[in-house]
Design a protein around this motif. Structure first.
Motif, short mmCIF file in Angstrom:
data_model
loop_
_atom_site.label_atom_id
_atom_site.label_comp_id
_atom_site.label_asym_id
_atom_site.label_seq_id
_atom_site.Cartn_x
_atom_site.Cartn_y
_atom_site.Cartn_z
N TYR A 196 0.84 -1.20 0.00
CA TYR A 196 0.00 0.00 0.00
C TYR A 196 0.88 1.26 0.00
CZ TYR A 196 -3.45 3.45 1.55
OH TYR A 196 -4.25 4.55 1.65
N VAL A 200 0.90 4.27 -2.81
CA VAL A 200 0.75 5.69 -2.51
C VAL A 200 1.96 6.48 -3.00
CG1 VAL A 200 0.56 7.40 -0.65
CG2 VAL A 200 -0.77 5.28 -0.54
N SER A 201 3.15 5.96 -2.75
CA SER A 201 4.37 6.65 -3.18
C SER A 201 4.45 6.75 -4.69
CB SER A 201 5.61 5.91 -2.64
OG SER A 201 5.64 5.93 -1.24
#
Length: 312
Positions: A196, A200-201
């Motif tokens: 996750y 996101v990164s």
């Protein structure tokens, strides 16, 4: 998979090439690319530092891009070359941690520097009268510092997580450097938190900047089309096409690699794609920016007059 001796914290890098004649020839090619990238980026940094005419936001950002490329390729290639010729594939736990941290820092910072360069060209072409205010040297320095801080912060989070989880399976990383996503299959715990975090990164540091850069250059190309000066259109189009070439060559393999779920990825494909953004891009950046830039070529003549004296 085989169980790993828990008394050892070291990892094994399986590498990029097989230890045969073909692998040796390909590695020699990588070594040549490494020296070209090191020479090219070092020269760009030297030129921009010495020539006052290049002390503008555009070239200050370019010098940061060259510095990041130089550090990025130096993080991965020397260890790969050493392991191939020595026959050793091991890398210490601490060494793997440092390699992961520096690579992730350079990757995140470079993505943001490219965004800053795109914004610089957008303001210069679409809002030239506001350029001294919107892209002052002070704002440029803030962009650079912000890119490094965000890159380091993101890298720190990834590295701390990756090196505090237990690895109870074989510690053989199927890659040529300690790429953290390549380490996750070796963990003996569910790594959904990290997956996750990668998602996101990837959105924040790769996908959103890439879409933003693409949108800004579309606006720039529209503005170029309506320019009255033919010479101005040509210069602006050359600059923008150069930036787009670099951005596409860097972002597309990166996004394709890290945006896919683990089930759709393969180690062989990931290693081939990694060659683009870890080895080829650092070599191409200084070549593209120097050969297609009259200001940089002029700076080379002024800084290295002996190399160009025969052409006069």
């Amino acid at each position: 998979m085989e169980k790993w001796n828990q008394t050892s914290n070291d990892f094994i890098l399986l590498g990029l090439f097989a230890p045969n004649t073909t692998g040796l020839l390909l590695l020699l090619l990588i070594i040549v690319i490494f020296f070209l990238a090191s020479l090219g980026n070092s020269t760009m940094i030297h030129l921009i530092h010495l020539d006052p005419r290049l002390h503008t936001p555009m070239y200050i950002l370019l010098s940061q891009l060259s510095l990041i490329d130089l550090m990025s390729i130096s993080t991965t290639v020397p260890k790969m070359v050493f392991n191939f010729f020595s026959g050793q594939k091991g890398i210490s736990f601490l060494g793997c941690g440092f390699q992961s941290f520096f690579f992730a820092t350079m990757a995140g910072s470079e993505g943001l520097i490219l965004v800053s360069m795109a914004y610089d060209r957008y303001v210069a072409i679409c809002h030239p009268l506001h350029y001294p205010i919107r892209m002052s040297k002070r704002i440029c320095v803030k962009m650079i510092i912000g890119s490094w801080i965000l890159g380091i912060t993101n890298s720190f989070a990834h590295t701390i997580y990756a090196f505090h989880i237990p690895y109870c399976q074989s510690r053989a990383i199927d890659h040529f450097f300690c790429d953290i996503p390549a380490m996750m299959p070796l963990a003996c715990m569910d790594t959904w938190v990290y997956e996750y975090l990668v998602f996101v990164s990837t959105i924040f540091f790769l996908l959103v900047p890439f879409l933003g850069i693409t949108a800004s250059y579309c606006r720039v190309l529209f503005a170029i089309y309506h320019m009255h000066s033919k010479e101005g259109r040509k210069k602006a189009f050359t600059t923008c096409s150069t930036h787009l070439t670099v951005v596409t060559f860097y972002y597309v393999p990166f996004v394709y690699t890290y945006f896919r779920p683990r089930s759709f990825r393969s180690p062989a494909e990931d290693k081939i794609l990694a060659v683009f953004y870890t080895i080829l891009t650092p070599m191409l950046n200084p070549i593209i920016y120097s050969l297609r830039n009259k200001e940089v070529l002029g700076a080379m003549i002024r800084v290295f007059p002996l190399l160009f004296s025969k052409k006069k």
